[in-house]
Scaffold this motif. Structure first.
Motif, PDB file in Angstrom:
ATOM      1  N   ALA A   1       0.828  -1.214   0.000  1.00  0.00           N
ATOM      2  CA  ALA A   1       0.000   0.000   0.000  1.00  0.00           C
ATOM      3  C   ALA A   1       0.858   1.258   0.000  1.00  0.00           C
ATOM      4  CB  ALA A   1      -0.929  -0.013   1.217  1.00  0.00           C
ATOM      5  N   GLU A   2       1.949   1.238   0.774  1.00  0.00           N
ATOM      6  CA  GLU A   2       2.740   2.453   0.983  1.00  0.00           C
ATOM      7  C   GLU A   2       3.983   2.545   0.102  1.00  0.00           C
ATOM      8  OE1 GLU A   2       3.768   2.564   5.100  1.00  0.00           O
ATOM      9  OE2 GLU A   2       1.691   2.578   5.807  1.00  0.00           O
ATOM     10  N   GLY A   3       4.542   1.407  -0.339  1.00  0.00           N
ATOM     11  CA  GLY A   3       5.828   1.440  -1.044  1.00  0.00           C
ATOM     12  C   GLY A   3       6.918   1.879  -0.086  1.00  0.00           C
ATOM     13  N   GLY A   4       7.753   2.814  -0.538  1.00  0.00           N
ATOM     14  CA  GLY A   4       8.781   3.358   0.355  1.00  0.00           C
ATOM     15  C   GLY A   4      10.100   2.625   0.312  1.00  0.00           C
ATOM     16  N   PHE A   5      10.221   1.591  -0.550  1.00  0.00           N
ATOM     17  CA  PHE A   5      11.500   0.890  -0.708  1.00  0.00           C
ATOM     18  C   PHE A   5      12.011   1.142  -2.123  1.00  0.00           C
ATOM     19  CE2 PHE A   5       7.883  -1.970  -1.269  1.00  0.00           C
ATOM     20  CZ  PHE A   5       8.070  -2.459  -2.553  1.00  0.00           C
ATOM     21  N   LEU A   6      13.311   0.913  -2.339  1.00  0.00           N
ATOM     22  CA  LEU A   6      13.906   1.146  -3.651  1.00  0.00           C
ATOM     23  C   LEU A   6      13.184   0.330  -4.730  1.00  0.00           C
ATOM     24  CD1 LEU A   6      17.732   1.099  -2.804  1.00  0.00           C
ATOM     25  CD2 LEU A   6      16.369   3.082  -3.477  1.00  0.00           C
ATOM     26  N   GLY A   7      12.841   0.974  -5.830  1.00  0.00           N
ATOM     27  CA  GLY A   7      12.191   0.284  -6.936  1.00  0.00           C
ATOM     28  C   GLY A   7      10.724  -0.004  -6.722  1.00  0.00           C
ATOM     29  N   ALA A   8      10.129   0.599  -5.689  1.00  0.00           N
ATOM     30  CA  ALA A   8       8.737   0.287  -5.348  1.00  0.00           C
ATOM     31  C   ALA A   8       7.789   0.552  -6.510  1.00  0.00           C
ATOM     32  CB  ALA A   8       8.306   1.091  -4.117  1.00  0.00           C
ATOM     33  N   GLU A   9       8.029   1.639  -7.258  1.00  0.00           N
ATOM     34  CA  GLU A   9       7.088   1.968  -8.346  1.00  0.00           C
ATOM     35  C   GLU A   9       7.057   0.872  -9.412  1.00  0.00           C
ATOM     36  OE1 GLU A   9      10.911   4.435  -9.139  1.00  0.00           O
ATOM     37  OE2 GLU A   9       9.815   3.555  -7.443  1.00  0.00           O
ATOM     38  N   PHE A  10       8.213   0.265  -9.698  1.00  0.00           N
ATOM     39  CA  PHE A  10       8.270  -0.828 -10.679  1.00  0.00           C
ATOM     40  C   PHE A  10       7.581  -2.080 -10.128  1.00  0.00           C
ATOM     41  CE2 PHE A  10      11.834   1.894 -11.829  1.00  0.00           C
ATOM     42  CZ  PHE A  10      11.737   1.951 -13.210  1.00  0.00           C
ATOM     43  N   ILE A  11       7.872  -2.387  -8.875  1.00  0.00           N
ATOM     44  CA  ILE A  11       7.328  -3.607  -8.266  1.00  0.00           C
ATOM     45  C   ILE A  11       5.818  -3.493  -8.074  1.00  0.00           C
ATOM     46  CG2 ILE A  11       7.322  -4.960  -6.126  1.00  0.00           C
ATOM     47  CD1 ILE A  11      10.363  -4.488  -6.004  1.00  0.00           C
ATOM     48  N   LEU A  12       5.340  -2.359  -7.611  1.00  0.00           N
ATOM     49  CA  LEU A  12       3.904  -2.210  -7.384  1.00  0.00           C
ATOM     50  C   LEU A  12       3.136  -2.181  -8.701  1.00  0.00           C
ATOM     51  CD1 LEU A  12       3.891   0.297  -4.368  1.00  0.00           C
ATOM     52  CD2 LEU A  12       3.856  -2.200  -4.360  1.00  0.00           C
ATOM     53  N   LYS A  13       3.765  -1.683  -9.751  1.00  0.00           N
ATOM     54  CA  LYS A  13       3.139  -1.722 -11.077  1.00  0.00           C
ATOM     55  C   LYS A  13       3.005  -3.171 -11.544  1.00  0.00           C
ATOM     56  CE  LYS A  13       3.448   0.061 -15.794  1.00  0.00           C
ATOM     57  NZ  LYS A  13       4.306   0.593 -16.852  1.00  0.00           N
ATOM     58  N   GLN A  14       4.068  -3.958 -11.352  1.00  0.00           N
ATOM     59  CA  GLN A  14       4.001  -5.377 -11.702  1.00  0.00           C
ATOM     60  C   GLN A  14       2.948  -6.101 -10.876  1.00  0.00           C
ATOM     61  OE1 GLN A  14       7.741  -7.434 -11.380  1.00  0.00           O
ATOM     62  NE2 GLN A  14       8.345  -6.944 -13.466  1.00  0.00           N
ATOM     63  N   LEU A  15       2.845  -5.712  -9.625  1.00  0.00           N
ATOM     64  CA  LEU A  15       1.865  -6.326  -8.732  1.00  0.00           C
ATOM     65  C   LEU A  15       0.452  -6.093  -9.262  1.00  0.00           C
ATOM     66  CD1 LEU A  15       1.927  -7.907  -6.081  1.00  0.00           C
ATOM     67  CD2 LEU A  15       1.727  -5.746  -4.850  1.00  0.00           C
ATOM     68  N   ALA A  16       0.209  -4.901  -9.782  1.00  0.00           N
ATOM     69  CA  ALA A  16      -1.115  -4.549 -10.296  1.00  0.00           C
ATOM     70  C   ALA A  16      -1.390  -5.152 -11.672  1.00  0.00           C
ATOM     71  CB  ALA A  16      -1.254  -3.024 -10.356  1.00  0.00           C
ATOM     72  N   GLU A  17      -0.387  -5.149 -12.535  1.00  0.00           N
ATOM     73  CA  GLU A  17      -0.592  -5.550 -13.933  1.00  0.00           C
ATOM     74  C   GLU A  17      -0.150  -6.981 -14.238  1.00  0.00           C
ATOM     75  OE1 GLU A  17       1.484  -2.675 -16.271  1.00  0.00           O
ATOM     76  OE2 GLU A  17       0.229  -0.989 -15.593  1.00  0.00           O
ATOM     77  N   GLY A  18       0.654  -7.548 -13.352  1.00  0.00           N
ATOM     78  CA  GLY A  18       1.211  -8.874 -13.587  1.00  0.00           C
ATOM     79  C   GLY A  18       2.549  -8.779 -14.287  1.00  0.00           C
ATOM     80  N   PRO A  19       3.502  -9.658 -13.957  1.00  0.00           N
ATOM     81  CA  PRO A  19       4.827  -9.636 -14.593  1.00  0.00           C
ATOM     82  C   PRO A  19       4.793 -10.267 -15.979  1.00  0.00           C
ATOM     83  CG  PRO A  19       4.709 -11.466 -13.071  1.00  0.00           C
ATOM     84  CD  PRO A  19       3.390 -10.734 -12.957  1.00  0.00           C
ATOM     85  N   LYS A  20       5.792  -9.964 -16.796  1.00  0.00           N
ATOM     86  CA  LYS A  20       5.878 -10.541 -18.143  1.00  0.00           C
ATOM     87  C   LYS A  20       6.525 -11.919 -18.131  1.00  0.00           C
ATOM     88  CE  LYS A  20       5.919  -6.083 -20.524  1.00  0.00           C
ATOM     89  NZ  LYS A  20       6.696  -5.142 -21.378  1.00  0.00           N
ATOM     90  N   ILE A  21       7.316 -12.199 -17.094  1.00  0.00           N
ATOM     91  CA  ILE A  21       7.925 -13.526 -16.939  1.00  0.00           C
ATOM     92  C   ILE A  21       7.689 -14.013 -15.516  1.00  0.00           C
ATOM     93  CG2 ILE A  21       9.696 -13.187 -18.710  1.00  0.00           C
ATOM     94  CD1 ILE A  21      11.705 -12.652 -16.407  1.00  0.00           C
ATOM     95  N   ARG A  22       7.754 -15.332 -15.333  1.00  0.00           N
ATOM     96  CA  ARG A  22       7.526 -15.908 -14.002  1.00  0.00           C
ATOM     97  C   ARG A  22       8.460 -17.102 -13.773  1.00  0.00           C
ATOM     98  NH1 ARG A  22       2.071 -14.576 -11.983  1.00  0.00           N
ATOM     99  NH2 ARG A  22       0.929 -13.439 -13.587  1.00  0.00           N
ATOM    100  N   ARG A  23       8.897 -17.240 -12.515  1.00  0.00           N
ATOM    101  CA  ARG A  23       9.708 -18.404 -12.141  1.00  0.00           C
ATOM    102  C   ARG A  23       8.785 -19.602 -11.929  1.00  0.00           C
ATOM    103  NH1 ARG A  23      11.766 -20.679  -7.130  1.00  0.00           N
ATOM    104  NH2 ARG A  23      10.619 -19.072  -5.994  1.00  0.00           N
ATOM    105  N   VAL A  24       9.138 -20.733 -12.543  1.00  0.00           N
ATOM    106  CA  VAL A  24       8.336 -21.953 -12.428  1.00  0.00           C
ATOM    107  C   VAL A  24       9.258 -23.158 -12.251  1.00  0.00           C
ATOM    108  CG1 VAL A  24       6.413 -21.069 -13.807  1.00  0.00           C
ATOM    109  CG2 VAL A  24       8.293 -22.267 -14.952  1.00  0.00           C
ATOM    110  N   GLY A  25       8.669 -24.277 -11.878  1.00  0.00           N
ATOM    111  CA  GLY A  25       9.395 -25.533 -11.769  1.00  0.00           C
ATOM    112  C   GLY A  25       9.111 -26.420 -12.970  1.00  0.00           C
TER     113      GLY A  25
END
Length: 407
Positions: A302-326
């Motif tokens: 909700a608050e961010g406040g850490f380095l790169g938060a804008e990129f991470i929170l955007k991915q959180l909302a829109e979904g990442p383009k790649i994902r780690r899988v097994g």
């Protein structure tokens, strides 16, 4: 060293089995004089440890048993690992929590004293500088452990931001615990054996919890955590007492817990679906892409406040383009950088860690694929030495975890 510990162990074993010790020495021990040694180095050698360079240290990759047997014994009984090459440090001061929250994704303020969590240090673009286990000892004391291979860059990163924070009046200082060693005791017998060496009731200490207590007559930092998927502990102890503690643990186990090297540690963490920094986590990979969204506290989302938060929170909302899988796969075991293709032969990603699972008796791997092709059951092709091999996306962990939690 970028992963490949299992392969390195197998290669060494083949050379040693054929008596080619000079070749092993040339290939693996060339920089022996430059390597740092933990206080348990002589103990490892005396117990048959095969020492190899790792992150600037001379560390045991295996002992007299095979990596396969060592992995299975840790799951069935237990393993004792020297992880003193890793860097423990403490942050102290009334502003240590808000300071650390500028650098990591965890809700550190929300941790109860004596508890901890896995977290990620992020850069300005949301990529992972390192992953770390952090513990709030008290509101004004944070204890954390960072990876050996990332020590120099992590400490430089923390120091740079600490100087700026203190210049604005922030109250935080640090101490790097180079006077201490770190042992990891993992497996089903870990708690039972360690209980012989402490008066503290370990049945009341759960996964992720931290205590300062006497073990084998010496004050230690004890965290119920590990890197194997098994129940277990990491024990930070003054270095002059580390060998005695290792001997006491092995003695109390009556031979069931064995000294275990980095080769089995790599197999165990892969079976548990855990990331290895430098393989599965890197500067250009975000926690969202790595499947570590759970490590971002709700307040931080909700608050961010850490380095790169804008990129991470955007991915959180829109979904990442790649994902780690097994993956499970046929053919030779996949290795780091093996190409992953869809059924039509199109590149969709690459393997970051892979090997033969001693417990499952089949190939396992993890890697990154394009979103939409990440669901369990998706069939893929894994390219190894130019040849296509059948693979299927599967859920992780590959081997169920056994962390000790309240029922």
């Amino acid at each position: 060293m970028r992963g490949g510990l299992w392969q390195l162990g197998q290669s060494m074993s083949r050379h040693l089995a054929h008596g080619d010790k000079k070749a092993v020495a040339r290939r693996y021990f060339a920089t022996e004089a430059e390597l740092k040694k933990t206080v348990l180095y002589d103990f490892h050698v005396a117990n048959g440890g095969k020492m190899v360079p790792f992150a600037g240290w001379s560390m045991p990759i295996q002992y007299k048993d095979s990596i396969m047997d060592s992995t299975l014994n840790c799951r069935e009984n237990g393993g004792l690992f020297d992880v003193s090459h890793m860097c423990g440090l403490s942050l102290k001061g009334k502003d240590s929590v808000p300071f650390l929250e500028k650098l990591v994704i965890a809700d550190v303020a929300g941790l109860a004293p004596g508890t901890g969590s896995l977290t990620v240090f992020t850069n300005e673009k949301g990529g992972a500088i390192d992953d770390s286990v952090i513990t709030k000892v008290k509101d004004d004391h944070i204890y954390l452990v960072v990876n050996a291979g990332c020590r120099d860059k992590d400490l430089a990163h923390i120091e740079e931001h600490m100087k700026a924070f203190k210049a604005k009046g922030g109250d935080v200082s640090w101490h790097i615990h180079d006077e201490r060693s770190l042992l990891a005791l993992q497996g089903p017998l870990a708690a039972r054996v360690l209980q012989h060496l402490t008066k503290e009731d370990l049945s009341k200490m759960y996964f992720g919890e931290f205590r300062v207590l006497d073990i084998n007559g010496v004050q230690c930092f004890l965290t119920r955590t590990g890197y194997t998927g098994e129940d277990g502990f990491e024990i930070s102890i003054p270095s002059e007492s580390a060998v005695d503690l290792a001997k006491a643990i092995l003695e109390k186990s009556e031979g069931k817990i064995r000294l275990t090297g980095l080769g089995a540690r790599d197999s165990l963490r892969l079976e548990a679906g855990l990331c290895l920094y430098g393989n599965d986590l890197e500067q250009h990979i975000t926690p969202i892409e790595a499947g570590l969204t759970w490590a971002i506290g709700k307040r931080r989302r909700a608050e961010g406040g850490f380095l790169g938060a804008e990129f991470i929170l955007k991915q959180l909302a829109e979904g990442p383009k790649i994902r780690r899988v097994g993956f499970f796969s046929s053919g030779p075991p996949p290795r780091s950088h093996s190409e992953i293709q869809d059924e039509g032969g199109n590149n969709i990603g690459e393997v970051t860690s892979g090997g033969f699972s001693p417990c499952l008796k089949k190939n396992i791997a993890m890697g990154y694929v394009k979103s939409g092709l990440h669901k369990a059951g998706t069939e893929v092709k894994i390219i190894i030495r130019g040849k296509s091999n059948e693979g299927v996306v599967t859920k992780m962990p590959f081997v169920p975890t056994k962390y000790y939690k309240p029922s």
